[in-house]
Design a protein around this motif. Structure first.
Motif, mmCIF file in Angstrom:
data_model
loop_
_atom_site.group_PDB
_atom_site.id
_atom_site.type_symbol
_atom_site.label_atom_id
_atom_site.label_comp_id
_atom_site.label_asym_id
_atom_site.label_seq_id
_atom_site.Cartn_x
_atom_site.Cartn_y
_atom_site.Cartn_z
ATOM 1 N N THR A 13 0.826 -1.209 0.000
ATOM 2 C CA THR A 13 0.000 0.000 0.000
ATOM 3 C C THR A 13 0.855 1.252 0.000
ATOM 4 N N GLY A 14 1.956 1.232 0.739
ATOM 5 C CA GLY A 14 2.826 2.400 0.802
ATOM 6 C C GLY A 14 3.404 2.758 -0.551
ATOM 7 N N ALA A 15 3.780 1.753 -1.339
ATOM 8 C CA ALA A 15 4.314 2.013 -2.670
ATOM 9 C C ALA A 15 3.250 2.608 -3.572
ATOM 10 N N ARG A 16 2.053 2.067 -3.517
ATOM 11 C CA ARG A 16 0.972 2.588 -4.353
ATOM 12 C C ARG A 16 0.620 4.022 -3.972
ATOM 13 N N ARG A 17 0.696 4.336 -2.686
ATOM 14 C CA ARG A 17 0.410 5.701 -2.253
ATOM 15 C C ARG A 17 1.464 6.664 -2.796
ATOM 16 N N LEU A 18 2.720 6.281 -2.719
ATOM 17 C CA LEU A 18 3.773 7.136 -3.231
ATOM 18 C C LEU A 18 3.650 7.326 -4.743
ATOM 19 N N LEU A 19 3.340 6.255 -5.456
ATOM 20 C CA LEU A 19 3.255 6.339 -6.909
ATOM 21 C C LEU A 19 2.058 7.159 -7.368
ATOM 22 N N SER A 20 1.047 7.271 -6.528
ATOM 23 C CA SER A 20 -0.150 8.030 -6.909
ATOM 24 C C SER A 20 -0.061 9.498 -6.521
ATOM 25 N N SER A 21 0.964 9.888 -5.778
ATOM 26 C CA SER A 21 1.073 11.260 -5.286
ATOM 27 C C SER A 21 2.484 11.793 -5.503
ATOM 28 N N PRO A 22 2.684 12.652 -6.506
ATOM 29 C CA PRO A 22 4.031 13.211 -6.710
ATOM 30 C C PRO A 22 4.508 14.030 -5.529
ATOM 31 N N GLY A 221 21.752 18.782 -12.981
ATOM 32 C CA GLY A 221 20.845 19.875 -12.661
ATOM 33 C C GLY A 221 19.458 19.734 -13.241
ATOM 34 N N GLY A 222 19.277 18.782 -14.178
ATOM 35 C CA GLY A 222 17.956 18.546 -14.728
ATOM 36 C C GLY A 222 17.675 19.353 -15.976
ATOM 37 N N LEU A 223 16.601 18.967 -16.666
ATOM 38 C CA LEU A 223 16.201 19.599 -17.919
ATOM 39 C C LEU A 223 14.712 19.903 -17.880
ATOM 40 N N GLY A 224 14.363 21.172 -18.013
ATOM 41 C CA GLY A 224 12.961 21.552 -18.065
ATOM 42 C C GLY A 224 12.376 21.886 -16.705
ATOM 43 N N LYS A 225 11.043 21.965 -16.673
ATOM 44 C CA LYS A 225 10.302 22.365 -15.479
ATOM 45 C C LYS A 225 9.867 21.147 -14.660
ATOM 46 N N ALA A 226 9.219 21.444 -13.523
ATOM 47 C CA ALA A 226 8.566 20.446 -12.656
ATOM 48 C C ALA A 226 9.538 19.415 -12.096
ATOM 49 N N LYS A 227 10.748 19.845 -11.767
ATOM 50 C CA LYS A 227 11.740 18.903 -11.234
ATOM 51 C C LYS A 227 11.316 18.330 -9.875
ATOM 52 N N ALA A 228 10.566 19.109 -9.093
ATOM 53 C CA ALA A 228 10.127 18.605 -7.795
ATOM 54 C C ALA A 228 9.128 17.467 -7.925
ATOM 55 N N TYR A 229 8.551 17.293 -9.107
ATOM 56 C CA TYR A 229 7.515 16.278 -9.309
ATOM 57 C C TYR A 229 7.968 15.164 -10.243
ATOM 58 N N GLY A 230 9.271 14.885 -10.257
ATOM 59 C CA GLY A 230 9.773 13.722 -10.973
ATOM 60 C C GLY A 230 10.162 13.972 -12.408
ATOM 61 N N CYS A 231 10.336 15.233 -12.800
ATOM 62 C CA CYS A 231 10.742 15.564 -14.161
ATOM 63 C C CYS A 231 12.169 16.085 -14.183
ATOM 64 N N GLY A 232 12.792 15.990 -15.347
ATOM 65 C CA GLY A 232 14.100 16.620 -15.550
ATOM 66 C C GLY A 232 15.292 15.697 -15.483
ATOM 67 N N LEU A 233 15.143 14.492 -14.928
ATOM 68 C CA LEU A 233 16.291 13.605 -14.763
ATOM 69 C C LEU A 233 16.555 12.827 -16.055
#
Length: 240
Positions: A13-22, A221-233
């Protein structure tokens, strides 16, 4: 810099909760670095290395979390919430961390690599004369690929083109890159009014290094926006 890989146990359940909430995943990632305080201000885009993360959904039972950060993380809490605690207790840490600097230093101009990038391809539009611009997501694959192509030169790489016999000219399909795993996220931001709407896509392709220093900055340093929500890597893998 360190690169870390953690496999999530999607039966929990913990994994599913994390995957459903950035937001929850972002909090869990940042809690992996003891030296980072929860109240620390967001890292400016010009501040150099930062913590980046990405979730790769390779199969229903193979979901991997990748982290890149300036220090070694401690993912004990993630193992307890979303991993295999019993296996970790028997001597397996539950995650793998590698020194990233030797790999980064080994990047040479002209080298070719497979790459994966999850990003938030957006552009600014103005709906009426004199109106302020609004950040809007690119919705189709052609525009999403063009967004990446527009950034390749300053980011120190060139996406390779396909041999003539493998191109589909009617779709302008000439570059060695595909767009997959498109995902729309819409959620309320904690402690603030309004909602956050993000369109993420994952690119898989092949590139050539044109400026190693610029590419190193992207990888850390990442590429683009929304790095806090799993983007840019962006991550690289050997060809073949």
């Amino acid at each position: 810099m360190y690169l870390t890989r953690f496999r999530l146990n999607t039966a929990r359940t913990g994994a599913r909760r994390l995957l459903s909430s950035p937001q929850s995943m972002h909090a869990a990632v940042m809690s992996s670095y003891p030296e980072l305080l929860p109240t620390a201000a967001p890292v400016p885009a010009t501040a150099g290395p930062r913590v980046l993360w990405r979730v790769d959904r390779n199969a229903s039972a193979e979901v991997l979390l990748f982290l890149v950060g300036p220090s070694q993380p401690d993912l004990t809490h993630l193992v307890e919430q979303a991993g295999w605690p019993a296996a970790a207790a028997s001597g397996t840490a539950g995650w793998q961390t590698y020194r990233y600097a030797p790999f980064l230093e080994g990047l040479d101009k002209g080298g070719t690599w497979n790459f994966r990038l999850t990003a938030n391809p957006v552009h600014s539009v103005r709906n009426a004369d004199g109106a302020p611009t609004k950040r809007t997501a690119h919705l189709n694959a052609r525009h999403q690929v063009r967004w990446l192509l527009e950034r390749q030169e300053p980011c120190g790489f060139r996406i390779l083109t396909k041999p003539e016999e493998r191109r589909h000219t009617e779709h302008r399909d000439e570059h060695q890159v595909v767009v997959r795993d498109q995902c729309g996220m819409d959620f309320g931001k904690q402690g603030a009014k309004g909602r956050v709407t993000i369109k993420t896509v994952t690119y898989d392709g092949r590139l050539e290094v044109t400026d190693p220093d610029a590419l190193r900055r992207v990888l850390t340093g990442g590429l683009g926006k929304a790095k806090a929500y799993g983007c840019g890597l962006m991550t690289l893998a050997p060809v073949g």
